[in-house]
Design a protein around this motif. Structure first.
Motif, PDB file in Angstrom:
ATOM      1  N   LYS A 148       0.671  -1.356  -0.041  1.00 42.93           N
ATOM      2  CA  LYS A 148      -0.086  -0.042   0.132  1.00 42.93           C
ATOM      3  C   LYS A 148       0.872   1.193  -0.213  1.00 42.93           C
ATOM      4  O   LYS A 148       0.356   2.470  -0.485  1.00 42.93           O
ATOM      5  CB  LYS A 148      -1.091   0.025   1.158  1.00 42.93           C
ATOM      6  N   ASP A 149       2.311   1.145   0.422  1.00 41.67           N
ATOM      7  CA  ASP A 149       3.015   2.349   0.314  1.00 41.67           C
ATOM      8  C   ASP A 149       4.131   2.209  -0.675  1.00 41.67           C
ATOM      9  O   ASP A 149       5.067   2.822  -0.466  1.00 41.67           O
ATOM     10  CB  ASP A 149       3.527   2.392   1.712  1.00 41.67           C
ATOM     11  N   ALA A 150       3.937   1.660  -1.695  1.00 40.45           N
ATOM     12  CA  ALA A 150       4.851   1.495  -2.761  1.00 40.45           C
ATOM     13  C   ALA A 150       5.047   2.829  -3.409  1.00 40.45           C
ATOM     14  O   ALA A 150       6.450   3.283  -3.667  1.00 40.45           O
ATOM     15  CB  ALA A 150       4.273   0.437  -3.761  1.00 40.45           C
ATOM     16  N   THR A 151       4.121   3.507  -3.811  1.00 37.02           N
ATOM     17  CA  THR A 151       4.169   4.861  -4.319  1.00 37.02           C
ATOM     18  C   THR A 151       4.953   5.832  -3.378  1.00 37.02           C
ATOM     19  O   THR A 151       5.785   6.764  -3.870  1.00 37.02           O
ATOM     20  CB  THR A 151       2.826   5.530  -4.444  1.00 37.02           C
ATOM     21  N   ARG A 152       4.696   5.892  -2.120  1.00 33.72           N
ATOM     22  CA  ARG A 152       5.267   6.817  -1.083  1.00 33.72           C
ATOM     23  C   ARG A 152       6.975   6.130  -0.824  1.00 33.72           C
ATOM     24  O   ARG A 152       7.882   7.189  -0.771  1.00 33.72           O
ATOM     25  CB  ARG A 152       4.726   6.665   0.045  1.00 33.72           C
ATOM     26  N   GLU A 153       7.382   5.069  -1.190  1.00 36.34           N
ATOM     27  CA  GLU A 153       8.491   4.454  -1.174  1.00 36.34           C
ATOM     28  C   GLU A 153       9.432   4.827  -1.985  1.00 36.34           C
ATOM     29  O   GLU A 153      10.709   4.940  -1.982  1.00 36.34           O
ATOM     30  CB  GLU A 153       8.470   2.876  -0.722  1.00 36.34           C
ATOM     31  N   ALA A 154       8.928   5.335  -3.249  1.00 35.65           N
ATOM     32  CA  ALA A 154       9.695   5.543  -4.431  1.00 35.65           C
ATOM     33  C   ALA A 154      10.568   6.660  -4.215  1.00 35.65           C
ATOM     34  O   ALA A 154      10.116   7.873  -3.961  1.00 35.65           O
ATOM     35  CB  ALA A 154       8.776   5.654  -5.732  1.00 35.65           C
ATOM     36  N   CYS A 155      11.760   6.695  -4.469  1.00 35.15           N
ATOM     37  CA  CYS A 155      12.780   7.988  -3.959  1.00 35.15           C
ATOM     38  C   CYS A 155      13.743   8.302  -4.966  1.00 35.15           C
ATOM     39  O   CYS A 155      14.576   8.959  -5.039  1.00 35.15           O
ATOM     40  CB  CYS A 155      13.532   7.611  -2.643  1.00 35.15           C
ATOM     41  N   TYR A 156      13.856   7.208  -6.066  1.00 37.07           N
ATOM     42  CA  TYR A 156      15.075   7.268  -7.010  1.00 37.07           C
ATOM     43  C   TYR A 156      14.162   7.971  -8.428  1.00 37.07           C
ATOM     44  O   TYR A 156      13.327   7.398  -8.763  1.00 37.07           O
ATOM     45  CB  TYR A 156      15.535   5.740  -7.398  1.00 37.07           C
ATOM     46  N   SER A 157      15.226   8.730  -8.950  1.00 41.59           N
ATOM     47  CA  SER A 157      14.755   9.324 -10.281  1.00 41.59           C
ATOM     48  C   SER A 157      15.248   8.188 -11.499  1.00 41.59           C
ATOM     49  O   SER A 157      16.091   7.288 -10.902  1.00 41.59           O
ATOM     50  CB  SER A 157      15.384  10.680 -10.536  1.00 41.59           C
ATOM     51  N   VAL A 158      15.098   8.504 -12.521  1.00 46.15           N
ATOM     52  CA  VAL A 158      15.087   7.359 -13.681  1.00 46.15           C
ATOM     53  C   VAL A 158      17.014   7.346 -13.837  1.00 46.15           C
ATOM     54  O   VAL A 158      17.493   6.363 -13.992  1.00 46.15           O
ATOM     55  CB  VAL A 158      14.638   7.772 -14.991  1.00 46.15           C
ATOM     56  N   PRO A 159      17.529   8.512 -13.913  1.00 46.30           N
ATOM     57  CA  PRO A 159      18.961   8.278 -13.780  1.00 46.30           C
ATOM     58  C   PRO A 159      19.801   7.703 -12.797  1.00 46.30           C
ATOM     59  O   PRO A 159      20.713   7.122 -12.860  1.00 46.30           O
ATOM     60  CB  PRO A 159      19.488   9.678 -13.975  1.00 46.30           C
ATOM     61  N   GLN A 160      19.170   7.734 -11.691  1.00 49.69           N
ATOM     62  CA  GLN A 160      19.666   6.920 -10.409  1.00 49.69           C
ATOM     63  C   GLN A 160      19.470   5.753 -10.525  1.00 49.69           C
ATOM     64  O   GLN A 160      20.355   5.029 -10.217  1.00 49.69           O
ATOM     65  CB  GLN A 160      18.999   7.710  -9.222  1.00 49.69           C
ATOM     66  N   LEU A 161      18.388   5.348 -11.081  1.00 49.29           N
ATOM     67  CA  LEU A 161      17.991   3.901 -11.341  1.00 49.29           C
ATOM     68  C   LEU A 161      18.817   3.303 -12.353  1.00 49.29           C
ATOM     69  O   LEU A 161      19.475   2.083 -12.270  1.00 49.29           O
ATOM     70  CB  LEU A 161      16.543   3.576 -11.831  1.00 49.29           C
ATOM     71  N   GLN A 162      19.281   4.150 -13.418  1.00 47.70           N
ATOM     72  CA  GLN A 162      20.111   3.689 -14.418  1.00 47.70           C
ATOM     73  C   GLN A 162      21.464   3.530 -13.899  1.00 47.70           C
ATOM     74  O   GLN A 162      22.409   2.555 -14.327  1.00 47.70           O
ATOM     75  CB  GLN A 162      20.411   4.781 -15.680  1.00 47.70           C
ATOM     76  N   ASP A 163      22.195   4.297 -12.972  1.00 55.56           N
ATOM     77  CA  ASP A 163      23.374   4.136 -12.238  1.00 55.56           C
ATOM     78  C   ASP A 163      23.204   2.835 -11.480  1.00 55.56           C
ATOM     79  O   ASP A 163      24.238   1.958 -11.642  1.00 55.56           O
ATOM     80  CB  ASP A 163      23.630   5.336 -11.428  1.00 55.56           C
ATOM     81  N   LEU A 164      22.394   2.546 -10.800  1.00 58.36           N
ATOM     82  CA  LEU A 164      22.456   1.177  -9.948  1.00 58.36           C
ATOM     83  C   LEU A 164      22.244   0.172 -10.851  1.00 58.36           C
ATOM     84  O   LEU A 164      22.743  -0.945 -10.854  1.00 58.36           O
ATOM     85  CB  LEU A 164      21.115   1.336  -9.086  1.00 58.36           C
ATOM     86  N   LEU A 165      21.465   0.055 -12.015  1.00 62.97           N
ATOM     87  CA  LEU A 165      21.482  -0.943 -13.108  1.00 62.97           C
ATOM     88  C   LEU A 165      22.756  -1.261 -13.611  1.00 62.97           C
ATOM     89  O   LEU A 165      22.983  -2.370 -13.669  1.00 62.97           O
ATOM     90  CB  LEU A 165      20.161  -0.500 -13.949  1.00 62.97           C
ATOM     91  N   ASP A 166      23.282   0.019 -14.062  1.00 63.75           N
ATOM     92  CA  ASP A 166      24.722  -0.340 -14.630  1.00 63.75           C
ATOM     93  C   ASP A 166      25.610  -1.198 -13.918  1.00 63.75           C
ATOM     94  O   ASP A 166      26.202  -1.977 -14.390  1.00 63.75           O
ATOM     95  CB  ASP A 166      25.236   0.987 -15.075  1.00 63.75           C
ATOM     96  N   GLU A 167      25.631  -0.829 -12.518  1.00 63.73           N
ATOM     97  CA  GLU A 167      26.342  -1.420 -11.759  1.00 63.73           C
ATOM     98  C   GLU A 167      25.979  -2.960 -11.245  1.00 63.73           C
ATOM     99  O   GLU A 167      26.981  -3.817 -11.082  1.00 63.73           O
ATOM    100  CB  GLU A 167      26.601  -0.722 -10.285  1.00 63.73           C
ATOM    101  N   TRP A 168      24.602  -3.031 -11.235  1.00 63.59           N
ATOM    102  CA  TRP A 168      24.279  -4.384 -10.902  1.00 63.59           C
ATOM    103  C   TRP A 168      24.531  -5.249 -12.140  1.00 63.59           C
ATOM    104  O   TRP A 168      24.499  -6.474 -12.113  1.00 63.59           O
ATOM    105  CB  TRP A 168      22.701  -4.345 -10.999  1.00 63.59           C
ATOM    106  N   LEU A 169      24.444  -4.768 -13.170  1.00 66.21           N
ATOM    107  CA  LEU A 169      24.753  -5.702 -14.662  1.00 66.21           C
ATOM    108  C   LEU A 169      26.224  -6.323 -14.614  1.00 66.21           C
ATOM    109  O   LEU A 169      26.352  -7.318 -15.121  1.00 66.21           O
ATOM    110  CB  LEU A 169      24.438  -4.709 -15.941  1.00 66.21           C
ATOM    111  N   VAL A 170      27.059  -5.610 -14.093  1.00 64.46           N
ATOM    112  CA  VAL A 170      28.525  -6.390 -13.949  1.00 64.46           C
ATOM    113  C   VAL A 170      28.371  -7.256 -13.054  1.00 64.46           C
ATOM    114  O   VAL A 170      29.131  -8.332 -13.277  1.00 64.46           O
ATOM    115  CB  VAL A 170      29.509  -5.237 -13.222  1.00 64.46           C
ATOM    116  N   HIS A 171      27.493  -7.130 -11.847  1.00 64.96           N
ATOM    117  CA  HIS A 171      27.402  -8.464 -10.855  1.00 64.96           C
ATOM    118  C   HIS A 171      26.532  -9.527 -11.681  1.00 64.96           C
ATOM    119  O   HIS A 171      26.893 -10.740 -11.756  1.00 64.96           O
ATOM    120  CB  HIS A 171      26.769  -8.006  -9.798  1.00 64.96           C
ATOM    121  N   PHE A 172      25.755  -9.189 -12.642  1.00 59.65           N
ATOM    122  CA  PHE A 172      25.081 -10.220 -13.155  1.00 59.65           C
ATOM    123  C   PHE A 172      25.817 -11.085 -14.104  1.00 59.65           C
ATOM    124  O   PHE A 172      25.686 -12.064 -14.260  1.00 59.65           O
ATOM    125  CB  PHE A 172      23.801  -9.527 -13.991  1.00 59.65           C
ATOM    126  N   HIS A 173      26.725 -10.486 -14.732  1.00 52.20           N
ATOM    127  CA  HIS A 173      27.606 -11.143 -15.797  1.00 52.20           C
ATOM    128  C   HIS A 173      28.648 -12.018 -15.144  1.00 52.20           C
ATOM    129  O   HIS A 173      29.240 -12.833 -15.811  1.00 52.20           O
ATOM    130  CB  HIS A 173      28.189 -10.233 -16.656  1.00 52.20           C
TER     131      HIS A 173
END
Length: 711
Positions: A437-462
């Motif tokens: 019920k609080d998913a909308t309120r928990e959102a705190c990252y912008s799109v470029p911040q998510l992009q930075d987190l995703l780029d680092e996670w992709l290195v771990h994924f490989h």
């Protein structure tokens, strides 16, 4: 020059290296022996030579084919001329390499076009006789040679009969322009509706003409009207075409899994919305769109781009270029995430071929041979198909209503949602029944911040073992994408693909604008430079566009445009008020400024007010006095702030696509001179308004240093 049109560095060729002129006197593997004009000589590795910013093959610039075809001009030619050019393309390829599909394509080679048996002149003569027999008219060897050289220099645009593009008439020929406009409007209004007949359109056009012009515009004859509709109607709008394609029936055959034996043999590309909420630039909260490219042979995610929504063709086209070059590692990443320090990758061998890998992330670099896409308009657009043609990539459209044709990329989306998104604040779950019920309120990252987190996670994924990757020698052990790529690259080989800045500019969207005495005006912005002087008020040679000029724009950074000028190519033209802004901005920000700025009668005064409002908006955002809506509006274009504050931001979406740094330039009146403490105070105030701040640390799946010991 090789058949692809790019110059080849061979013995005897002259190159520019380190600003000097050298001659290649010997080749030994990946080593080039260069001799200078002053008697100096030097042995240079291929990767170091090609990575030099001033590198060029001298004497080949004038003959070098463009890396990206001029699709903006090619699409202005009539359909018949484009079809004939595509037919010529297959014949030209067969003359050059023996196969209609080009070098590396499948199929049997005809004896009369075997390069090992016949010279190029003999193959041209044979092709001239064949085309004459096929009904191309009286084709001589000189004609085949002229078309082959034109294809080398200009690509498909060189094979178009330019006489068909010189007509100054509209698409309706000699018909009244008011009748042509009415037919187009009626066809556009029938789009998506149940199809009838062409005859049923006549009363609709007649009524529209009467409403607009009364009885002053007569209707054309029925036969003329039929020809006009056939000429103007888009294939999807023509009454004689189906509204939708029937789905493929399931005949009970088992699903054949997709198999690829070398990196890049098949790459699947698709777009979906992530199961996580992000802060958009307009202050709203929603699920961003993710476009990824997955290599079938290695299961590596070659590129991933996040957009707030409405992924454009330029995003998909630049995705291809991102796959072909190494991904730069963030300065704050540990050494274990760098390519040169990875124990699973053949770093020492590949670094001698491509020095760019020294500062790259520890993940595969693959140039696709074939990409599999769905039938969305983004992937079937001219920008995307043109980029694939330029990079030598075949496009394979998946059958309609057949998601299993791209099963690997579909499954990869599920892995991203379960392994990455569920550990982020604002995770929505796979459906509404799993959403908190609080998913909308928990959102705190912008799109470029998510992009930075995703780029680092992709290195771990490989580095993560994948159950679908097995080595023939060790079938019981699951390999990681990096391990599979290292095993296959030793057999398939690795060839570095350097891309210049002009290649990226050709991939940007195309507009057609007039060059006025004041420059080029676009959405209340004026772009001007002294280079436009000779062409002010002049028309271009492209009559099909009404004499307008070809303009390339970056939809994510509108501070400059690029105009194709005679003898200069794509030339950057800045916004006259570019000095007012210190970071990229897009049309959404510009539209917001128009809502808070008073409209003036003078265009110049109104544009100056908008520029001043933009400067004040960015100063308020950096100084901590902007509203939350304004902060959200600019959040997409600012570096992601993650602890510690001194961390250097990485390759965000804007830096990747726009090519401009997001940080402001230093200067006496620079935005960087504002107090950093004000920013921290603003962030604390914003956090206190909505309650306790959600911590930004601890969302990673792995500790890089601990996981490195397991690798």
């Amino acid at each position: 020059m090789r058949p692809g049109g790019r110059p080849v560095v061979a013995v005897g060729a002259y190159v520019r290296f380190r600003g000097l002129r050298w001659q290649v006197v010997a080749l030994a593997g990946q080593r080039f022996h260069l001799a200078g004009e002053q008697g100096a000589d030097e042995v240079v590795l291929a990767g170091h030579l090609f990575a030099d910013p001033a590198f060029a093959v001298l004497g080949a610039e004038a003959e070098q084919a463009q890396a990206v075809s001029q699709w903006g001009l090619f699409e202005t030619a009539p359909a018949a001329a484009r079809e004939k050019a595509l037919a010529w393309q297959r014949h030209i390829r067969e003359v050059e390499c023996g196969l209609p599909g080009g070098t590396g394509s499948v199929g049997s080679m005809r004896a009369e076009y075997d390069p090992e048996r016949w010279t190029l002149a003999e193959r041209e003569h044979a092709k001239a006789q064949e085309l004459t027999a096929l009904g191309f008219g009286r084709v001589s060897r000189a004609t085949v040679q002229r078309m082959r050289l034109a294809y080398r220099k200009q690509g498909l645009w060189g094979l178009v009969d330019h006489r068909t593009a010189r007509s100054s008439k509209g698409s309706g020929g000699r018909q009244d322009e008011r009748v042509v406009a009415a037919v187009k409007d009626v066809l556009r209004g029938q789009r998506g509706r149940s199809k009838g007949t062409v005859k049923a359109l006549m009363p609709l056009v007649a009524q529209l003409l009467k409403d607009r012009h009364g009885d002053s515009v007569p209707m054309p004859a029925q036969a003329t009207f039929y020809r006009l509709v056939n000429q103007l109607a888009h294939p999807a709008d023509h009454p004689g075409t189906a509204v939708r394609t029937a789905p493929i029936t399931d005949d009970g055959r088992p699903l054949t899994p997709t198999v690829a034996l070398r990196p890049g043999e098949q790459v699947q590309i698709d777009t979906t919305r992530l199961d996580v909420l992000a802060l958009f630039e307009d202050g709203s909260v929603g699920r961003p769109e993710l476009t990824i490219a997955v290599d079938v042979a290695t299961r590596a995610i070659l590129a991933a781009v996040l957009r707030p929504g409405g992924t454009q063709a330029v995003d998909a086209a630049l995705l291809l270029a991102e796959m072909a070059v190494p991904h730069p590692a963030r300065p704050t990443w540990p050494a274990a995430l760098h390519f040169a320090h990875s124990a699973l990758l053949p770093g020492e061998r590949l670094l001698s071929l491509d020095e760019r890998l020294d500062g790259a992330a520890a993940q595969p670099v693959v140039v696709p041979e074939t990409v599999v896409v769905d039938r969305g308009k983004v992937f079937l657009s001219g920008a995307f198909t043109g980029a694939c043609e330029a990079l030598g990539i075949s496009v394979q459209a998946a059958p309609p209503f057949a998601p299993t044709a791209k099963g690997i990329v579909e499954r990869t989306f599920g892995s991203i949602n379960t392994l990455f998104c569920q550990h982020l604040p604002g995770y929505t779950g796979s459906n509404v029944t799993r959403r908190g019920k609080d998913a909308t309120r928990e959102a705190c990252y912008s799109v470029p911040q998510l992009q930075d987190l995703l780029d680092e996670w992709l290195v771990h994924f490989h580095h993560r073992p994948h159950e679908g990757l097995r080595h023939p020698v060790l079938p019981k052990i699951a390999l990681s994408p990096n391990q599979m790529w290292a095993a296959l690259i030793a057999i398939a080989g690795y060839v570095p693909v350097p891309l210049s800045g002009s290649d990226y500019l050709e991939l940007l969207p195309v507009r057609w604008q007039a060059i006025t005495e004041r420059g080029i005006r676009l959405h209340h912005r004026t772009y001007d430079h002294n280079l436009l002087g000779p062409w002010r008020g002049q028309q271009s040679d492209v009559a099909a566009r009404g004499g307008k000029w070809e303009v390339h724009t970056n939809p994510h950074d509108v501070r400059q445009i690029w105009v194709r000028l005679p003898e200069l190519g794509l030339t950057e033209i800045p916004w006259i008020h570019r000095e007012h802004t210190h970071q990229p901005f897009n049309d959404r920000t510009w539209q917001y400024l128009q809502t808070i700025t008073t409209r003036r009668d003078s265009h110049d005064r109104y544009e100056a007010d908008l520029a001043e409002a933009l400067d004040q908006l960015m100063r308020r955002a950096r100084g901590g006095t902007a509203t939350r809506a304004e902060q959200s509006l600019l959040a997409r274009h600012t570096p992601a702030r993650t602890p510690p504050p001194s961390a250097v931001p990485g390759r965000g979406v804007q830096e990747q696509e726009g090519g401009a740094p997001a940080a402001a330039e230093a200067g006496g009146d620079s935005l960087d001179d504002l107090d950093q403490d004000a920013e921290n105070a603003t962030e604390n105030e914003d956090a206190s308004v909505d309650g306790p701040a959600v911590p930004v640390a601890g969302y990673g799946l792995y500790d890089a240093r601990e996981e490195a010991l397991k690798w």
